[in-house]
Design an enzyme around this catalytic site. Structure first.
Site, PDB file in Angstrom:
ATOM      1  N   LYS A 192       0.864  -1.346  -0.082  1.00  0.00           N
ATOM      2  CA  LYS A 192      -0.048  -0.029  -0.019  1.00  0.00           C
ATOM      3  C   LYS A 192       0.672   1.306   0.097  1.00  0.00           C
ATOM      4  CE  LYS A 192      -4.274  -1.463   0.197  1.00  0.00           C
ATOM      5  NZ  LYS A 192      -5.369  -1.064  -0.572  1.00  0.00           N
ATOM      6  N   SER A 243       1.048  -9.870   0.018  1.00  0.00           N
ATOM      7  CA  SER A 243       0.777  -8.543  -0.280  1.00  0.00           C
ATOM      8  C   SER A 243       0.956  -7.541   1.008  1.00  0.00           C
ATOM      9  CB  SER A 243      -0.770  -8.327  -0.642  1.00  0.00           C
ATOM     10  OG  SER A 243      -1.559  -8.952   0.375  1.00  0.00           O
TER      11      SER A 243
END
Lengths: 325, 325
Positions: free
Chosen positions: B51, B308
């Site tokens: 992110k 992720s």
């Protein structure tokens, strides 16, 4: 004798094989240490420790006929796996002599990497050297020592070439570089690389309390041994004393050694989990522990440290997670 | 609309800021999967997830005057930290609106990164949108959406540029690329990057069972929502439905979605610990789980997958370690 030319040559041979590990950091670790902390996580190297660098370097330096006959190593852990993988990549036999009471996982992993594992009884009368000599003579194997071997030191030194370049890219040219130190292969290799490539970076070996043979040897100016040859949870980096080849290099290039407690190593493991998202084994966490918990023994705005390996089982890792920081 | 030109521009802006994560592998994982498994561990990215790429991309794309007024984001987790760190680096204010029942650690981390955290009652009557709109109007903040924002998608796409290059260096030019998929920012960004840079690599989104909105949307050719908007241990990648901007990109470029159970995600976490020495959060492990445990739904000699994120607390990580493989 290892030197920067050998390290650069090893780097060429390792290209496309050894992994270039990143240089990690976290503002949360900086806050704890009171300075910028840059971490070289060799736990992310193939086989989970920096040992693959030295193993691959040594095997790739052999002439083809010698290599084809195979290699042999004595190791209860990370060096075994590094040599085993390198041998498998070259398609040559590897014999690893391990103590029968070595952790099951390390024996299994070494076998799974294709090596022939020969177990010996550490407590009993069997001499591993005698077993090794017999096999070596019978099969013409080449012994790959874990640290007192110039091409192994050169291989570990490639980690230092990366540190020099990555630290420079982050604007750090003057700092202590804390290494997890057993026999001194990684420490000496990095020190030689930095002498040539980043002379403002000074290596300092880190050890667990009770096994600070390198720190004491550096302080006394001669090789002194640990009172106990092995033991503790930092076993991966515990050796009886600094190497005959590694010590003179460390003596010439390294600053004073640092020691940390086993509890501090476990706390560093938990912080590596929380803040860097990497898995460190206890011995692999001593340099990070020193960076975080010995701020007064370190100077400067930044400190660099290695995490030398991550081969830890779930039970030991749980012990680290259970610590409250 | 995001495209490869925007992704390349984002990569330029992220240079020296976002970390280039390595591409990891282990022969032990290859054995489980029955093919080569290459893993892109974005848990090693700043703030512990991919992110940061999107957050930094979005903030760096704003004109200076707009950016100086500050940014705002709605997030209970990884996006919050990515935006907070990027804002701190630019020295501009960040307001993060988080549910009051978000994990304490994520709230603390976001605050520690310098953001102003505004908590709202998820169960009660407060609308986070109303809170956000009020703050935005009062202070002239710019909203950074978590995935349906072209510069965020472009930032996540920089991960795809790295995958293309790193896979090629390892000789892999045809393979499925499994992504951990929530709203689709990472999935769409990587898909756009690979379309241009590595057309033989095809993206396939991975989701936890019960939250397979993207897989079902791709199968039906239109956006369909999950029956439950949130829940489960893979919360970091659970969103109500694919984004309005991300879905058309995924529909054009992605292969069929894959789903795994929560138990499989936990097993993948343990294998990432054992074999790669990285920390994955449950949602961050779904693509690795699919690579390992869905061999019959994948074709080819190699598979690539993302991890992720790694923002998991010790209690949840212990659950993964306790699983017997």
């Amino acid at each position: 004798m290892s030197d920067i030319t050998m390290i650069r040559a090893a780097a060429e041979r390792l290209k496309g094989h050894a992994r270039r590990t990143p240089l990690l950091s976290s503002p949360f670790l900086d806050d704890i240490a009171g300075r910028k902390v840059l971490v070289k996580p060799e736990c992310l190297q193939h086989t989970g420790s920096f040992k693959y660098r030295g193993g691959r370097s040594a095997l790739s330096a052999l002439d083809e006929a010698t290599r084809a006959r195979g290699v042999i190593a004595f190791s209860s852990g990370n060096h075994a796996q590094g040599v085993a993988l390198a041998a498998r990549e070259f398609g040559v036999p590897a014999v690893i002599i391990m103590p029968a009471d070595a952790p099951r996982m390390k024996i299994d992993n070494t076998r799974a990497l294709g090596a022939e594992v020969v177990l010996y009884d550490r407590a009993g009368g069997e001499s591993r050297e005698a077993i090794g000599e017999k096999l070596t003579n019978e099969r013409g194997l080449t012994l790959i020592k874990p640290y007192d071997e110039p091409q192994v030191i050169a291989g570990q030194g490639t980690c230092g070439l990366e540190i020099a370049e990555q630290a420079r890219a982050q604007g750090v040219t003057r700092a202590d570089v804390l290494t997890c130190c057993g026999g001194g292969g990684l420490t000496a290799g990095i020190a030689l690389a930095l002498e040539a490539e980043a002379p403002g970076l000074r290596v300092r070996p880190c050890e667990p309390e009770g096994f600070d043979d390198t720190a004491r040897s550096l302080a006394e100016g001669r090789i002194v041994a640990n009172t106990q040859p092995s033991g503790g949870i930092c076993d991966a980096i515990v050796t009886p004393q600094p190497g005959q080849l590694t010590f003179p290099i460390m003596q010439r290039l390294c600053g004073p050694g640092l020691t940390v407690s086993e509890d501090e190593a476990l706390r560093a493991m938990k912080l590596a989990f929380e803040r860097l998202k990497v898995v460190a084994e206890p011995g692999g966490a001593v340099a990070l522990a020193a960076a975080l918990f010995r701020p007064d023994e370190i100077a400067g705005d930044a400190v660099i440290c290695t995490i030398s390996g991550g081969n830890v089982d779930a039970a030991m890792f749980r012990r680290a997670l259970d610590i409250s920081l």
